[in-house]
Structures are given as C-alpha cells and as structure tokens.
Design an enzyme around this catalytic site. Structure first.
Site, PDB file in Angstrom:
ATOM      1  N   GLU A 103       8.027  35.184 -40.068  1.00  0.00           N
ATOM      2  CA  GLU A 103       8.858  36.524 -39.764  1.00  0.00           C
ATOM      3  C   GLU A 103      10.273  36.231 -40.305  1.00  0.00           C
ATOM      4  O   GLU A 103      10.766  35.006 -40.396  1.00  0.00           O
ATOM      5  CB  GLU A 103       8.565  36.515 -38.232  1.00  0.00           C
ATOM      6  CG  GLU A 103       9.270  35.168 -37.307  1.00  0.00           C
ATOM      7  CD  GLU A 103       9.183  35.583 -35.909  1.00  0.00           C
ATOM      8  OE1 GLU A 103       9.754  36.746 -35.542  1.00  0.00           O
ATOM      9  OE2 GLU A 103       8.513  34.811 -35.159  1.00  0.00           O
ATOM     10  N   CYS A 129      -6.957  41.616 -50.545  1.00  0.00           N
ATOM     11  CA  CYS A 129      -7.033  42.306 -51.678  1.00  0.00           C
ATOM     12  C   CYS A 129      -6.801  44.016 -51.389  1.00  0.00           C
ATOM     13  O   CYS A 129      -6.839  44.765 -52.494  1.00  0.00           O
ATOM     14  CB  CYS A 129      -7.782  41.965 -52.754  1.00  0.00           C
ATOM     15  SG  CYS A 129      -7.545  40.159 -53.388  1.00  0.00           S
TER      16      CYS A 129
END
Length: 340
Positions: A103, A129
């Site tokens: 983060e 993907c």
C-alpha cells in the site's frame, strides 16, 4: 448463462489504446546461457524457451526506465489519442500485477502522474492476466450507468525481479527436472505498459463500440499457478488442460447470445506458442486472424491484450469485429467484443 456471466453495453466505446515498451531486449538464448550449468546438470536440451514456448526474446526495462513512468506515458498518449483532457476523467483503474509495495495502491501513483482531478475515483483491480479486461468491463458499466463520462484503464509490468530470482534458484544443486519445469513459465515473462480510454458512444461516434462479453470461473484450479516476485510455480499440463476446458465451456455457452465464430480479429492473451495453438484448435479459430506478440515480447501479463491490440490497431478497419479473449490464473476467462 446466468448471474453476471454475460454483459451487454449500448453506449460505451473504446476511444483509444496506447502502449509503451522497454528499450532493452533480452534474448531467450541469453537467459539459457545464464542457466547453462543447470541445464547440463539436469540433462535438459537447449533452446527450450524458443522451441517449446516460441519466445525468442522479451523486453526488460533499461537503466533509467521504470514500469511506473512508462505506464504514465502510456496513459498520457491514450488521453492524447482520445482527445480527452485528464480533468474530464472520472475513473482510473490500475490493473497491474507488478507492485513495489502493498500500500498505497499503484493507482494513486498513476492518478498523480496523469494529473487527474481529485474527483476522479482511482483504485487497483488485480485478477492475474485478466485484470485489464475486467477493468474495461467495470469502467464500461459505470459509463453506461451515467456515473462518469470517461475512464482510463492502465497497466504496467516489470518482470526483472522474478526472472533474476528464478534464474538464481534454478542454478541450485537441489533443483530437479520437475522443479525446473514448474518455473519454466517465469522465464517467458516480459515487461511493458499500456492504457486505454473509454467514453460514451453518443459523444464519440469515431470510437470503437464495446458490445459486451462473457466471463467464466473455474476456481477449483486456484493452486495451479501461484506467483510472487520470488517466483511463479506452475503445473503447466494441468493449467493448460483446465484453461482449455474453461475456454471451451464459456465459448459454447456464449453461443446462445453471441456469434464469435467469424470475427475479423481475435486479440488473445499472449502466453506461448503452445497455449495459443491449443486455444485456436479448441474453439476452431482461423489462426490467420490471431496476431501474436509473444515471440518478441513474451508474456506481459495483463498488458498483453492491450499491447497486442495497440500494435494490431493499424491494420484494423472500420466496423471490423474484434474479440478480446484470455485466461488468467485462478482460473478465470473473459471475452469482450468490440466493433471497430
């Protein structure tokens, strides 16, 4: 299909797609040269990456380049091509697998770099993907609902760290043939960045309408391909078999709502020669309508589809039917039709 597996759009278009590639090309022969001692010890033949996967080279970021800066550059180019000002964008979605920290989100760096207004919602979507197509779908839904006018989806991938770690590990004396093959896919990865801008069809008749698509999940296979920067470990045979079954199942069920048997172009996620040929055969595609970028770019994760679409866009004609399709670790599959 029931639930949320089928989505249709009536007033959303792809306004632009852009990509940025690293300047450094890494040949498969260079990687196998670094692995020469291990290959000899395991009695494995040379030229595996090119002969089996069909990958002759891939791109890696050179000194002074980074996936974050390249993603911002791709986003700026996509906005320029779309004729859209950053101040008018209401949503930014980052879909990268690559992240340098947990983060904050990668999206905040993109939001800042692109000069987005504070009113623009921004967040990451991660789905292996398929992230870019998922991001396009969510953005299209928000545009169709009237919540925003414009959205930008971005993606940047950096395969350097995982490949360095993989090569170092494969040279250890305790690595066997099975261990080597479980990490083979890591050596086919490449780096790159892409971005796409979506908007309303009625405001942009020059755009490429997004008609909709389907998604399907087979999450019982969630352990077949597990990766991090330390390495990606894959049961290649089971992954291919499960992925093909999922694609064929989704393709057959979609036939009640869609006719994708004669598209002008099929823009598939670029994994390898084996995977591409298997999908072409499984659903009966015309291989001449399936452009490939994996031979020189490798598998660029979620960026593969938009990069391939960008590179192919010069050959597309108005009203061409284009199908974006791919399979992501987990397993999930997604297919999205565009009217070019």
């Amino acid at each position: 299909m029931t639930g949320n597996a089928t989505t249709r759009f009536h007033n959303v278009s792809l306004l632009s797609v852009a990509s940025r590639l690293p300047s450094r090309a890494t040949a498969s022969s260079d990687i196998e040269g670094k692995l020469a001692v291990g290959l000899r010890r395991l009695k494995l033949p040379g030229n595996l990456l090119e002969r089996v996967a069909g990958v002759t080279e891939r791109r890696n970021w050179a000194v002074g380049e980074s996936f974050t800066e390249a993603t911002v550059a791709a986003g700026q180019e996509a906005l320029r091509r779309a004729g859209v000002d950053a101040s008018d964008v209401g949503l930014l979605i980052n879909t990268s697998v690559t992240r340098t920290h947990l983060e904050p989100s990668v999206a905040v760096r993109m939001h800042h770099g692109l000069g987005m207004p504070s009113s623009a919602v921004n967040f990451d979507i991660a789905n292996a993907c398929l992230g870019f197509v998922n991001g396009m779908t969510l953005a299209a839904q928000m545009i169709e609902a009237g919540q925003i006018r414009y959205a930008i989806i971005v993606n940047g991938e950096d395969a350097d760290e995982i490949q360095v770690n993989t090569i170092n590990r494969l040279l250890r004396d305790d690595i066997g043939r099975e261990d080597f093959m479980s990490e083979f896919a890591s050596l086919t990865l490449g780096s790159g960045a892409a971005a796409a801008v979506l908007g309303r069809t009625d405001e942009h008749p020059e755009g490429h309408q997004i008609l909709g698509g389907v998604t399907r999940a087979a999450t019982q296979f969630h352990e077949l391909c597990v990766g991090s920067v330390q390495g990606m470990f894959t049961d290649a045979k089971a992954l291919l078999r499960g992925g093909l079954d999922l694609v064929v199942s989704a393709w057959k069920e979609a036939q009640t709502d869609w006719n994708w048997s004669s598209m002008d172009h099929y823009i598939t996620h670029q994994v390898s020669r084996v995977h591409t040929n298997a999908i072409v055969k499984a659903v009966g595609l015309d291989s001449k309508r399936v452009p490939t970028t994996y031979p020189t770019l490798g598998n660029v994760g979620p960026a593969s589809i938009p990069i391939t679409l960008d590179l192919q866009s010069k050959t597309l004609k108005r009203d061409d039917r284009v199908l974006l399709m791919g399979v992501g670790s987990g397993l999930n599959t997604a297919m999205m039709e565009l009217k070019w």
